[in-house]
Structures are given as structure tokens and as C-alpha cells.
Scaffold this motif. Structure first.
Motif, mmCIF file in Angstrom:
data_model
loop_
_atom_site.group_PDB
_atom_site.id
_atom_site.type_symbol
_atom_site.label_atom_id
_atom_site.label_comp_id
_atom_site.label_asym_id
_atom_site.label_seq_id
_atom_site.Cartn_x
_atom_site.Cartn_y
_atom_site.Cartn_z
ATOM 1 N N ASN A 146 0.844 -1.202 0.000
ATOM 2 C CA ASN A 146 0.000 0.000 0.000
ATOM 3 C C ASN A 146 0.876 1.249 0.000
ATOM 4 O O ASN A 146 1.849 1.331 0.744
ATOM 5 N N GLU A 147 0.500 2.217 -0.814
ATOM 6 C CA GLU A 147 1.258 3.468 -0.900
ATOM 7 C C GLU A 147 0.298 4.636 -1.066
ATOM 8 O O GLU A 147 -0.719 4.525 -1.743
ATOM 9 N N GLN A 148 0.646 5.741 -0.418
ATOM 10 C CA GLN A 148 -0.160 6.955 -0.524
ATOM 11 C C GLN A 148 0.779 8.148 -0.554
ATOM 12 O O GLN A 148 1.732 8.221 0.221
ATOM 13 N N THR A 149 0.526 9.083 -1.448
ATOM 14 C CA THR A 149 1.289 10.321 -1.505
ATOM 15 C C THR A 149 0.474 11.415 -0.840
ATOM 16 O O THR A 149 -0.683 11.641 -1.206
ATOM 17 N N LEU A 150 1.080 12.065 0.137
ATOM 18 C CA LEU A 150 0.423 13.173 0.843
ATOM 19 C C LEU A 150 1.040 14.475 0.358
ATOM 20 O O LEU A 150 2.242 14.696 0.511
ATOM 21 N N ASN A 151 0.243 15.311 -0.244
ATOM 22 C CA ASN A 151 0.728 16.579 -0.804
ATOM 23 C C ASN A 151 0.336 17.792 0.019
ATOM 24 O O ASN A 151 0.717 18.905 -0.322
ATOM 25 N N ASP A 152 -0.422 17.590 1.081
ATOM 26 C CA ASP A 152 -0.986 18.729 1.814
ATOM 27 C C ASP A 152 -0.465 18.833 3.249
ATOM 28 O O ASP A 152 -1.139 19.382 4.111
ATOM 29 N N LEU A 153 0.721 18.315 3.519
ATOM 30 C CA LEU A 153 1.259 18.356 4.881
ATOM 31 C C LEU A 153 1.901 19.703 5.171
ATOM 32 O O LEU A 153 2.503 20.321 4.290
ATOM 33 N N SER A 154 1.811 20.127 6.406
ATOM 34 C CA SER A 154 2.448 21.374 6.810
ATOM 35 C C SER A 154 3.815 21.075 7.422
ATOM 36 O O SER A 154 4.095 19.950 7.833
ATOM 37 N N ASP A 155 4.666 22.079 7.453
ATOM 38 C CA ASP A 155 5.980 21.926 8.083
ATOM 39 C C ASP A 155 5.795 21.518 9.535
ATOM 40 O O ASP A 155 4.880 21.996 10.209
ATOM 41 N N GLY A 156 6.640 20.618 10.014
ATOM 42 C CA GLY A 156 6.553 20.167 11.393
ATOM 43 C C GLY A 156 5.668 18.957 11.587
ATOM 44 O O GLY A 156 5.515 18.476 12.704
ATOM 45 N N THR A 157 5.063 18.436 10.507
ATOM 46 C CA THR A 157 4.245 17.234 10.625
ATOM 47 C C THR A 157 5.125 16.078 11.088
ATOM 48 O O THR A 157 6.237 15.902 10.601
ATOM 49 N N THR A 158 4.622 15.290 12.048
ATOM 50 C CA THR A 158 5.413 14.205 12.608
ATOM 51 C C THR A 158 4.988 12.851 12.039
ATOM 52 O O THR A 158 3.907 12.701 11.480
ATOM 53 N N VAL A 159 5.844 11.868 12.239
ATOM 54 C CA VAL A 159 5.551 10.500 11.829
ATOM 55 C C VAL A 159 4.284 10.008 12.522
ATOM 56 O O VAL A 159 3.441 9.349 11.918
ATOM 57 N N GLY A 160 4.110 10.346 13.790
ATOM 58 C CA GLY A 160 2.921 9.941 14.534
ATOM 59 C C GLY A 160 1.644 10.512 13.933
ATOM 60 O O GLY A 160 0.611 9.833 13.874
#
Length: 71
Positions: A10-24
Motif C-alpha cells: 500500500n502506498e499513498q502520496t500526501l501533498n498537503d502536509l504542513s511543516d513540522g508534521t510528525t511520523v505519529g
């Protein structure tokens, strides 16, 4: 910010993350869609990381659950 998240096939591309987003935060967001089990280890570009690790643009976050060892 763009990050590719994988778990198994399974793979997903996230294009809408903000700076500082964590792995959690990514784990929480993608756990159902990518079937990420609780306790799965996270890696960024092949290195083990903790849930409080911040991701950067164009990184790949992979989740995997270790299976039994052959003896």
C-alpha cells in the motif's frame, strides 16, 4: 510539502502536509487506509524513527511490522 507513505504493497502520496508534521501524525492519518498495524516500526529513507520525528519535503515514510525470526 509532499511525502510518500507506504505499508507493504500500500502506498499513498500526501501533498498537503504542513511543516513540522510528525511520523505519529502521519501514522494516525493513514492507519486505516494503509492498514498500518499498531506497533508497526516507522522508517524514513531506511532509518528507524520515532513517532515524534518531523518529516521533510520529498521524504518516504515506511511502516512495517517485524515478523517471526527463523531459528
Amino acid at each position: 510539502m509532499r511525502v510518500v507513505v507506504t505499508h507493504g504493497a500500500n502506498e499513498q502520496t500526501l501533498n498537503d502536509l504542513s511543516d513540522g508534521t510528525t511520523v505519529g501524525q502521519i501514522r494516525t492519518r493513514c492507519s486505516q487506509g494503509l492498514n498500518i498495524p499498531s506497533g508497526a516500526q516507522a522508517t524514513i529513507n531506511g532509518a528507524n524513527v520515532a513517532d515524534n520525528t518531523a518529516v521533510s519535503n520529498n521524504q518516504q515514510v515506511c511502516f512495517f511490522k517485524a515478523s517471526g525470526n527463523k531459528g
